[in-house]
Design a protein around this motif. Structure first.
Motif, PDB file in Angstrom:
ATOM      1  N   TYR A  99     117.409  87.534  22.836  1.00 29.49           N
ATOM      2  CA  TYR A  99     117.438  88.864  23.450  1.00 29.49           C
ATOM      3  C   TYR A  99     117.943  89.874  22.433  1.00 29.49           C
ATOM      4  CZ  TYR A  99     118.207  92.570  26.833  1.00 29.49           C
ATOM      5  OH  TYR A  99     118.154  93.760  27.509  1.00 29.49           O
ATOM      6  N   ASP A 100     117.157  90.928  22.242  1.00 38.58           N
ATOM      7  CA  ASP A 100     117.519  91.987  21.310  1.00 38.58           C
ATOM      8  C   ASP A 100     118.333  93.033  22.064  1.00 38.58           C
ATOM      9  OD1 ASP A 100     117.615  94.237  19.628  1.00 38.58           O
ATOM     10  OD2 ASP A 100     115.742  93.689  18.645  1.00 38.58           O
ATOM     11  N   GLU A 101     119.646  93.040  21.839  1.00 39.60           N
ATOM     12  CA  GLU A 101     120.527  93.970  22.543  1.00 39.60           C
ATOM     13  C   GLU A 101     120.196  95.416  22.211  1.00 39.60           C
ATOM     14  OE1 GLU A 101     122.762  93.377  24.741  1.00 39.60           O
ATOM     15  OE2 GLU A 101     123.133  91.222  24.636  1.00 39.60           O
ATOM     16  N   THR A 102     119.846  95.671  20.947  1.00 46.48           N
ATOM     17  CA  THR A 102     119.574  97.048  20.527  1.00 46.48           C
ATOM     18  C   THR A 102     118.356  97.616  21.232  1.00 46.48           C
ATOM     19  OG1 THR A 102     120.496  96.550  18.343  1.00 46.48           O
ATOM     20  CG2 THR A 102     119.151  98.545  18.542  1.00 46.48           C
ATOM     21  N   GLU A 103     117.269  96.840  21.263  1.00 48.70           N
ATOM     22  CA  GLU A 103     116.031  97.305  21.875  1.00 48.70           C
ATOM     23  C   GLU A 103     115.958  97.000  23.367  1.00 48.70           C
ATOM     24  OE1 GLU A 103     113.781  99.103  20.414  1.00 48.70           O
ATOM     25  OE2 GLU A 103     114.797  99.044  18.474  1.00 48.70           O
ATOM     26  N   GLY A 104     116.826  96.092  23.852  1.00 51.36           N
ATOM     27  CA  GLY A 104     116.791  95.724  25.261  1.00 51.36           C
ATOM     28  C   GLY A 104     115.566  94.926  25.638  1.00 51.36           C
ATOM     29  N   THR A 105     115.052  94.099  24.720  1.00 49.10           N
ATOM     30  CA  THR A 105     113.840  93.340  24.977  1.00 49.10           C
ATOM     31  C   THR A 105     114.026  91.887  24.557  1.00 49.10           C
ATOM     32  OG1 THR A 105     112.934  93.914  22.794  1.00 49.10           O
ATOM     33  CG2 THR A 105     112.347  95.339  24.643  1.00 49.10           C
ATOM     34  N   THR A 106     113.171  91.022  25.089  1.00 47.27           N
ATOM     35  CA  THR A 106     113.145  89.618  24.694  1.00 47.27           C
ATOM     36  C   THR A 106     112.193  89.441  23.520  1.00 47.27           C
ATOM     37  OG1 THR A 106     113.610  88.884  26.949  1.00 47.27           O
ATOM     38  CG2 THR A 106     112.640  87.270  25.449  1.00 47.27           C
ATOM     39  N   VAL A 107     112.657  88.774  22.487  1.00 39.70           N
ATOM     40  CA  VAL A 107     111.839  88.520  21.297  1.00 39.70           C
ATOM     41  C   VAL A 107     111.526  87.028  21.259  1.00 39.70           C
ATOM     42  CG1 VAL A 107     111.704  88.677  18.785  1.00 39.70           C
ATOM     43  CG2 VAL A 107     112.962  90.424  20.083  1.00 39.70           C
ATOM     44  N   TRP A 108     110.228  86.704  21.088  1.00 37.13           N
ATOM     45  CA  TRP A 108     109.784  85.311  21.111  1.00 37.13           C
ATOM     46  C   TRP A 108     109.516  84.813  19.708  1.00 37.13           C
ATOM     47  CZ3 TRP A 108     110.092  83.068  25.795  1.00 37.13           C
ATOM     48  CH2 TRP A 108     110.163  83.924  26.891  1.00 37.13           C
ATOM     49  N   GLN A 109     109.822  83.550  19.478  1.00 33.06           N
ATOM     50  CA  GLN A 109     109.562  82.966  18.169  1.00 33.06           C
ATOM     51  C   GLN A 109     108.068  82.947  17.874  1.00 33.06           C
ATOM     52  OE1 GLN A 109     110.763  78.855  17.621  1.00 33.06           O
ATOM     53  NE2 GLN A 109     111.089  79.167  15.444  1.00 33.06           N
ATOM     54  N   ASP A 110     107.273  82.635  18.869  1.00 34.55           N
ATOM     55  CA  ASP A 110     105.820  82.665  18.730  1.00 34.55           C
ATOM     56  C   ASP A 110     105.268  83.606  19.797  1.00 34.55           C
ATOM     57  OD1 ASP A 110     105.636  80.770  16.561  1.00 34.55           O
ATOM     58  OD2 ASP A 110     106.180  79.229  18.013  1.00 34.55           O
ATOM     59  N   GLU A 111     104.284  83.161  20.546  1.00 29.34           N
ATOM     60  CA  GLU A 111     103.731  83.984  21.614  1.00 29.34           C
ATOM     61  C   GLU A 111     104.572  83.845  22.879  1.00 29.34           C
ATOM     62  OE1 GLU A 111     101.130  86.056  21.648  1.00 29.34           O
ATOM     63  OE2 GLU A 111     100.808  85.764  19.502  1.00 29.34           O
ATOM     64  N   PRO A 112     104.717  84.919  23.671  1.00 35.17           N
ATOM     65  CA  PRO A 112     105.414  84.778  24.954  1.00 35.17           C
ATOM     66  C   PRO A 112     104.626  83.873  25.888  1.00 35.17           C
ATOM     67  CG  PRO A 112     104.369  86.942  24.776  1.00 35.17           C
ATOM     68  CD  PRO A 112     104.259  86.294  23.434  1.00 35.17           C
ATOM     69  N   PRO A 113     105.294  83.179  26.804  1.00 33.16           N
ATOM     70  CA  PRO A 113     104.615  82.195  27.666  1.00 33.16           C
ATOM     71  C   PRO A 113     103.962  82.813  28.895  1.00 33.16           C
ATOM     72  CG  PRO A 113     106.964  82.148  28.083  1.00 33.16           C
ATOM     73  CD  PRO A 113     106.755  83.158  26.976  1.00 33.16           C
ATOM     74  N   THR A 114     103.526  84.059  28.807  1.00 29.56           N
ATOM     75  CA  THR A 114     102.878  84.727  29.937  1.00 29.56           C
ATOM     76  C   THR A 114     101.517  84.094  30.202  1.00 29.56           C
ATOM     77  OG1 THR A 114     103.913  86.742  29.114  1.00 29.56           O
ATOM     78  CG2 THR A 114     102.318  86.979  30.894  1.00 29.56           C
ATOM     79  N   PRO A 115     101.191  83.774  31.446  1.00 28.66           N
ATOM     80  CA  PRO A 115      99.901  83.118  31.750  1.00 28.66           C
ATOM     81  C   PRO A 115      98.706  83.959  31.330  1.00 28.66           C
ATOM     82  CG  PRO A 115     101.407  82.943  33.612  1.00 28.66           C
ATOM     83  CD  PRO A 115     102.041  83.879  32.638  1.00 28.66           C
ATOM     84  N   GLY A 116      97.617  83.272  30.952  1.00 29.46           N
ATOM     85  CA  GLY A 116      96.392  83.944  30.556  1.00 29.46           C
ATOM     86  C   GLY A 116      95.322  83.808  31.622  1.00 29.46           C
ATOM     87  N   TYR A 117      94.113  84.290  31.301  1.00 31.05           N
ATOM     88  CA  TYR A 117      93.016  84.259  32.268  1.00 31.05           C
ATOM     89  C   TYR A 117      92.606  82.832  32.613  1.00 31.05           C
ATOM     90  CZ  TYR A 117      92.360  89.295  31.997  1.00 31.05           C
ATOM     91  OH  TYR A 117      92.546  90.651  32.088  1.00 31.05           O
ATOM     92  N   ALA A 118      92.712  81.923  31.673  1.00 35.41           N
ATOM     93  CA  ALA A 118      92.322  80.539  31.958  1.00 35.41           C
ATOM     94  C   ALA A 118      93.285  79.860  32.924  1.00 35.41           C
ATOM     95  CB  ALA A 118      92.234  79.737  30.659  1.00 35.41           C
ATOM     96  N   ASP A 119      94.476  80.435  33.120  1.00 33.92           N
ATOM     97  CA  ASP A 119      95.457  79.867  34.054  1.00 33.92           C
ATOM     98  C   ASP A 119      95.213  80.304  35.490  1.00 33.92           C
ATOM     99  OD1 ASP A 119      97.112  78.541  32.063  1.00 33.92           O
ATOM    100  OD2 ASP A 119      97.750  80.545  31.449  1.00 33.92           O
ATOM    101  N   LEU A 120      94.356  81.297  35.696  1.00 32.25           N
ATOM    102  CA  LEU A 120      94.159  81.853  37.032  1.00 32.25           C
ATOM    103  C   LEU A 120      93.417  80.884  37.945  1.00 32.25           C
ATOM    104  CD1 LEU A 120      93.182  85.562  36.229  1.00 32.25           C
ATOM    105  CD2 LEU A 120      95.443  84.530  36.434  1.00 32.25           C
ATOM    106  N   ARG A 121      93.736  80.992  39.237  1.00 33.30           N
ATOM    107  CA  ARG A 121      93.045  80.184  40.235  1.00 33.30           C
ATOM    108  C   ARG A 121      92.639  81.052  41.442  1.00 33.30           C
ATOM    109  NH1 ARG A 121      92.889  77.762  36.339  1.00 33.30           N
ATOM    110  NH2 ARG A 121      93.299  75.565  35.913  1.00 33.30           N
ATOM    111  N   ALA A 122      93.598  81.658  42.119  1.00 27.43           N
ATOM    112  CA  ALA A 122      93.309  82.528  43.255  1.00 27.43           C
ATOM    113  C   ALA A 122      93.510  83.976  42.811  1.00 27.43           C
ATOM    114  CB  ALA A 122      94.216  82.197  44.432  1.00 27.43           C
ATOM    115  N   VAL A 123      92.432  84.735  42.812  1.00 29.70           N
ATOM    116  CA  VAL A 123      92.450  86.077  42.211  1.00 29.70           C
ATOM    117  C   VAL A 123      91.822  87.073  43.185  1.00 29.70           C
ATOM    118  CG1 VAL A 123      91.784  87.458  40.222  1.00 29.70           C
ATOM    119  CG2 VAL A 123      92.152  84.995  39.950  1.00 29.70           C
ATOM    120  N   PRO A 124      92.603  88.016  43.714  1.00 29.05           N
ATOM    121  CA  PRO A 124      92.019  88.997  44.623  1.00 29.05           C
ATOM    122  C   PRO A 124      91.469  90.211  43.884  1.00 29.05           C
ATOM    123  CG  PRO A 124      94.382  89.340  44.515  1.00 29.05           C
ATOM    124  CD  PRO A 124      94.077  88.173  43.591  1.00 29.05           C
ATOM    125  N   ALA A 125      90.425  90.832  44.437  1.00 28.85           N
ATOM    126  CA  ALA A 125      90.146  92.216  44.066  1.00 28.85           C
ATOM    127  C   ALA A 125      91.252  93.027  44.722  1.00 28.85           C
ATOM    128  CB  ALA A 125      88.775  92.630  44.570  1.00 28.85           C
TER     129      ALA A 125
END
Length: 671
Positions: A99-125
């Protein structure tokens, strides 16, 4: 807003059954987060290498169900959920972070683990059916006429969703306090996930396209509603921005600006009444639980046919069923990419071969016969510079977000955070229209070449945007197709096209852009060179740059017959007599020299002004130095005088001396 911390915490404790009911669809979870920022669950870890690298924790996205107690403990006011439901494995990806106290953000060593489109299953309009900005502050005090108009408009939008899904039973709505949310049944896409369960690439393509097409279709629905309901556009201004991880306030979430909560709307009898926080009771909680159960119940999977038929209409007509439609679309996309890759590889091969022929002749010249050089130069431009200095009214407007947010200059953004920069991909995104692009497109929006982020930047607009980047100081070579290079419409150029000769003349500083003159040809007026000598000098400069123009120089004796294979409208010379051409060339020479004189004079004036400013600063510093030095000398003299006044006399010193010291002093003088 008057709610206490304890009242908020107790409210979300009572509302927990709502979020338990909302959290999963057929064992596929969704994300929960507190106050728009609490995306991740973090823990200490024992990965020595990651800790040494400066990442003492690891994190994953938060599940609304299993992590609710921790989310609840972090809540300050507003709970959020995400519109889409993912595969459980998307919540099991732990990545090292700090956690970067100065910027107030989380910094990841690689990519953040946020799900992508291939992880989707139930998707509403889904749509954020916002109240107009001037009405939002009045929520809770809407006059009867306005409230009825809002209800009629919401009912019309629900009708549009019913058309998309094939039934009104598959449509759900929430009063979001500042507007409304409308959902299509999320489970309608589960059959798509099953169809491509063994093909993550296809799944990613289809869900990405589904969200893009549903957003675009709903934008068209907005136009239909505004046409059908008189005054609808005055009270409702939707935000059609659904994506793979779109946040929304679930039932009973507390609004950020009003002491009121999100509540269900009956889609068969639309009512729009604000529910103040203090009126939340067990009956409302039960109604919210019932709404959540309805949204997450798997009973509308057959709506997938209506979705595909509506969003892929042309393909659907040509294929038997939604499965064949999507499979055909995926294959067409892959084939298009294969052809594009083949073209790219062939172009790179030709480039390598031509570079070997040129043997470094292009080095140091501002022109190139390869489009790829232009594309590469543009891709290497830092898009954050364009966003910060050209395309935003305010930059990095929410430091809590993992990507810099900005307030776009090309449209109004109430939050000032509806656009973002992806620094890793060197792209930007506009959440309002779920579109974006690279540096050239962002500059096109910044300079008015494009007015909407979902518009395509192609053709002449692209090259105009490239010129704007050059004007901003970015080093981008000018593309000059050679004789023998491929044309866009097929075939090859027999000789360098005349428009390219003109561009080369400007880039190689033979002829300024405003020096070309209007001439008459068989196909009408065109921009020609001011004289044949300027044209010939341009050909020589092109040759010196290592490019093959395939053209013959022009002499006065040619009397305007240039022998070009292109349209006569592109003839580089006119039918003026030789003497007139010579005078035109001299005038052009004089114009070039005049322009250079003006430029040098301007630079000299700027530098002279800078020298004057520096001299004034030097004089000021000298005066200040003299003043400070004088004050210092005065203080030093005062200190010396005071020390002299305080120095003890010989008698005083004798008085304080011991008998032994006085005896030594006597003996010393005796010697």
């Amino acid at each position: 807003m008057t709610l206490s911390e304890s009242a908020i915490r107790e409210h979300y404790r009572r509302a927990k059954p709502v979020y338990e009911a909302l959290a999963t669809i057929s064992d596929y979870p969704t994300i929960g987060l507190n106050d728009f920022v609490g995306w991740y669950i973090k823990r200490d870890h024992d990965d020595v290498e990651a800790i040494k690298a400066g990442y003492p924790q690891r994190g994953r996205v938060a599940r609304l169900d299993r992590d609710y107690d921790e989310i609840h403990g972090r809540l300050e006011r507003t709970l959020y959920a995400v519109t889409t439901y993912k595969t459980p494995t998307a919540f099991q990806r732990w990545e090292p972070c700090r956690y970067d106290e100065t910027e107030g953000t989380t910094v990841w060593q690689d990519e953040p683990p946020t799900p992508g489109y291939a992880d989707l299953r139930a998707v509403p309009a889904w749509g954020d059916i916002d109240l107009a900005d001037d009405i939002k502050p009045q929520r809770g005090n809407l006059d009867a006429e306005t409230r009825v108009l809002v209800e009629r408009t919401l009912d019309a939008y629900i009708d549009e969703y019913a058309t998309l899904y094939g039934t009104r039973d598959a449509v759900y709505a929430l009063d979001s306090v500042g507007g409304a949310y409308v959902f299509g049944a999320p489970e309608a896409t589960l059959p798509i996930a099953d169809l491509f369960s063994d093909d993550p690439d296809a799944l990613e393509r289809v869900f990405d396209e589904f969200l893009d097409r549903s957003n675009a279709w709903l934008q068209e629905a907005e136009a239909r509603v505004n046409e059908r309901v008189d005054g609808a556009g005055d009270v409702i201004q939707p935000d059609w921005v659904n994506n793979k991880n779109r946040q929304y306030k679930p039932p009973l979430s507390i609004h950020a600006d009003h002491d009121a909560v999100v509540t269900p709307i009956a889609t068969d009898d639309v009512g729009y009444e604000l529910r103040p926080f203090e009126t939340v009771d067990d009956t409302l909680i039960e109604a919210a639980v019932s709404w959540a159960n309805d949204l997450t119940r798997v009973e509308h999977t057959d709506c997938v046919s209506s979705l595909v038929a509506t969003l892929w209409p042309d393909l659907y007509e040509d294929h038997d069923g939604w499965e064949a439609t999507l499979e055909a679309w995926v294959e067409a996309e892959r084939e298009r990419e294969r052809k594009r890759q083949q073209q790219r590889e062939a172009a790179l091969q030709r480039r390598e071969e031509r570079l070997e022929e040129l043997d470094g002749a292009l080095e140091g010249h501002p022109v190139t016969p390869f489009k790829e050089d232009v594309y590469e130069a543009v891709e290497n431009i830092d898009i954050t510079e364009i966003a910060r200095h050209y395309a935003s009214d305010a930059y990095d407007t929410d430091p809590n977000q993992p990507r810099p947010q900005f307030d776009p200059c090309w449209r109004h953004s109430e939050s000032g955070q509806s656009c973002f920069v992806d620094e890793r991909a060197n792209t930007f995104g506009d959440s309002k229209v779920n579109a974006g692009g690279g540096p050239a497109k962002l500059m096109a929006l910044a300079t008015g070449i494009l007015s909407d982020a979902d518009a395509d930047l192609d053709g002449e607009d692209y090259w105009t945007a490239i010129d704007e980047l050059r004007s901003a100081g970015y080093d981008i070579p000018v593309w000059i197709p050679e004789a023998g290079s491929e044309r866009v419409d097929g075939g090859t150029y027999d000789q360098m096209p005349f428009w390219a000769v003109r561009k080369a003349a400007v880039a190689l500083e033979v002829c300024p852009e405003d020096a070309f003159v209007d001439r008459e040809g068989e196909d009408g007026t065109y921009e020609g060179f001011p004289g044949y000598e300027t044209y010939n000098e341009t050909l020589s400069a092109i040759e010196d740059a290592g490019l093959n123009h395939g053209r013959d120089p022009v002499t006065p004796e040619d009397d305007g017959a240039d022998g070009e294979s292109e349209s006569p409208a592109e003839s580089p010379v006119s039918d003026e007599p030789a003497g007139d051409l010579d005078r035109a060339h001299l005038r052009e020479k004089n114009r070039l020299l005049t322009a250079k004189v003006e430029r040098l004079e301007s630079e000299l004036e700027e530098k002279s002004e800078r020298i004057e400013d520096l001299e004034a600063e030097v004089d000021q510093l000298r005066t200040e130095l003299a003043t400070v030095r004088s004050e210092r000398d005065r203080l030093e003299e005062a200190l010396k005088e005071r020390e002299f006044e305080q120095e003890p006399s010989q008698e005083d010193r004798d008085e304080y001396q011991s008998p032994l010291d006085r005896a030594r002093r006597v003996l010393f003088f005796g010697e």
